[in-house]
Design a protein around this motif. Structure first.
Motif, PDB file in Angstrom:
ATOM      1  N   GLU A   1       1.641   7.363   2.720  1.00  0.00           N
ATOM      2  CA  GLU A   1       2.115   6.123   2.113  1.00  0.00           C
ATOM      3  C   GLU A   1       1.034   5.492   1.247  1.00  0.00           C
ATOM      4  OE1 GLU A   1       4.578   4.454   1.550  1.00  0.00           O
ATOM      5  OE2 GLU A   1       6.126   4.705   3.085  1.00  0.00           O
ATOM      6  N   SER A   2       1.439   4.710   0.272  1.00  0.00           N
ATOM      7  CA  SER A   2       0.453   3.893  -0.437  1.00  0.00           C
ATOM      8  C   SER A   2       0.017   2.780   0.509  1.00  0.00           C
ATOM      9  CB  SER A   2       1.064   3.301  -1.703  1.00  0.00           C
ATOM     10  OG  SER A   2       1.940   2.245  -1.363  1.00  0.00           O
ATOM     11  N   ASP A   3      -1.197   2.267   0.296  1.00  0.00           N
ATOM     12  CA  ASP A   3      -1.659   1.231   1.226  1.00  0.00           C
ATOM     13  C   ASP A   3      -0.848  -0.052   1.058  1.00  0.00           C
ATOM     14  OD1 ASP A   3      -2.772   0.471  -1.192  1.00  0.00           O
ATOM     15  OD2 ASP A   3      -4.762   0.023  -0.366  1.00  0.00           O
ATOM     16  N   TRP A   4      -0.131  -0.169  -0.063  1.00  0.00           N
ATOM     17  CA  TRP A   4       0.740  -1.349  -0.229  1.00  0.00           C
ATOM     18  C   TRP A   4       1.875  -1.327   0.797  1.00  0.00           C
ATOM     19  CZ3 TRP A   4       5.765  -2.741  -1.119  1.00  0.00           C
ATOM     20  CH2 TRP A   4       5.975  -4.112  -1.417  1.00  0.00           C
ATOM     21  N   TYR A   5       2.573  -0.195   0.905  1.00  0.00           N
ATOM     22  CA  TYR A   5       3.683  -0.099   1.863  1.00  0.00           C
ATOM     23  C   TYR A   5       3.197  -0.179   3.304  1.00  0.00           C
ATOM     24  CZ  TYR A   5       7.338   1.041  -1.524  1.00  0.00           C
ATOM     25  OH  TYR A   5       8.250   0.981  -2.536  1.00  0.00           O
TER      26      TYR A   5
END
Ligand code: 2NL
Length: 357
Positions: free
Chosen positions: A131-135
């Motif tokens: 996952e991207s660290d945003w999600y």
């Protein structure tokens, strides 16, 4: 004549197979055979002599021919008998059992809890494990400087020098799956997100990969009361007991407000765990009302919608339900796991005796 008869009848009887029999036939009755040669001499005989010799030769030829045919039929019979003996098959024998594996306890628990939540109107959501660290963090109200980021012991994906894509991680919980579900489907929504999660942690009670199920219910007036009923209903169905008792303890998570950790009443008599009775409490999950900032990040208007979320560990649930004492069972090949897996060596009496000693 009778000497010839004896010679060929005996040769026919001695012939062990069709090839040997054919040799005898050629030697006697073939174009260059002995009987044929004698027949050829008839023409030079006086008529009286020819008549008797011819008749005798005809009889002799027919006798040898009949013996050859009889022997040929006998050899064919014997060959068929031999085949029937060697190719014998007992169709009444029982089949050889094929060893079948069994479903992994974690997969079984995932199937069970998926069915239980489905009955309460929850569908299953899935998402990427990288996952991207945003999600994984930002959308869940865990900003870069938040201590929870460190507490999660995150695995970061490698980035080559000059690669300035946003950081990606192995998801530390399945919350990002629910963020994606909200962004895709909007509210109202009821989903569960079971799956693998990763944290850089490895000791007697932790493995770097484990399994989690999270649940999310968003609607116009969902409350903690609904959360309590859903969790009680789940525990009753999952642990297969009529009565369960849950205890909600105030807690804190960045993504819920208020937050509660949930304990279940149990007893432990001589190592035998019983859910729903006794004097002990065991923490089984974390939960709360979804934080407005999380709804906002997922594109759901917090002035219009609210709801609960919860998260629990599946490996622990499997161990509780199927009587596995602790995680060392995984590492040290606990017999109960191996039996559950249908590990075939356990059926060898000598080995099984050695193992249980
Ligand atoms: C725990 C605690 C929790 C959640 C997970 C969640 C997900 C969304 C929004 C808000 Cl999208 N919350 N998940 C909430 C509370 C607790 O897990 O101990 N898990 C093993």
């Amino acid at each position: 004549m009778s000497e010839l008869r004896g010679k060929y009848i005996e040769a026919v009887a001695r012939a062990a197979d069709e090839a040997a029999l054919e040799e005898v036939r050629l030697a006697a009755l073939g174009k260059k055979g002995e009987i044929s040669a004698m027949m050829a001499t008839l023409g030079k005989m006086a008529p009286e002599e020819r008549k008797t010799a011819g008749a005798a030769l005809n009889i002799l030829r027919d006798e040898i021919d009949a013996a050859l045919r009889a022997r040929k039929a006998a050899l064919a019979d014997a060959a068929l008998d031999a085949r029937l003996k060697s190719e014998w098959l007992d169709v009444t024998l029982p089949g050889r059992p094929r060893r079948a594996g069994t479903i992994h306890p974690v997969s079984q628990v995932m199937d069970e809890l998926t069915a239980i939540f489905a009955d309460m109107g929850f569908s299953v959501a899935e998402g990427p494990q990288v996952e991207s660290d945003w999600y994984n963090f930002d959308a869940l109200n865990i900003p870069p400087e938040h201590p929870a980021r460190q507490e999660h012991d995150t695995f970061f994906m490698h980035r080559a020098a000059g690669d300035d894509r946003p950081p990606h991680v192995l998801r530390t919980h399945t919350s990002p799956v629910q963020i994606r579900a909200m962004m895709d489907r909007g509210a109202p929504i009821r989903v569960i997100a079971p799956g693998r999660v990763y944290r850089m942690d490895m000791d007697q009670t932790h493995t770097p990969m484990f399994h989690q199920v999270e649940g999310l219910a968003i609607d116009r007036d969902i409350s903690m009361a609904n959360l309590k009923w859903v969790l009680e209903e789940f525990c009753r169905a999952f642990f297969e007991v009529d009565k369960v008792e849950l205890r909600f303890r105030a807690s804190h998570f960045p993504f819920t407000e208020p937050s509660a950790e949930v304990d279940i009443r149990y007893s432990n008599v001589g190592g035998q765990l019983k859910i729903g009775e006794g004097e002990k409490w065991m923490e089984i999950l974390g939960s709360g009302m979804v934080h407005p900032k999380v709804l906002q990040a997922a594109g759901v208007n917090p002035d219009e919608w609210q709801g609960f979320a919860f998260g629990m560990g599946i490996d622990r649930l499997a161990m509780l339900k199927y009587g596995i004492p602790d995680l060392r069972a995984f590492f040290e090949s606990d017999l109960r796991w191996l039996r559950h897996y249908g590990f075939s060596a356990l059926d060898m009496p000598d080995l099984a005796a050695g193992l249980s000693r």
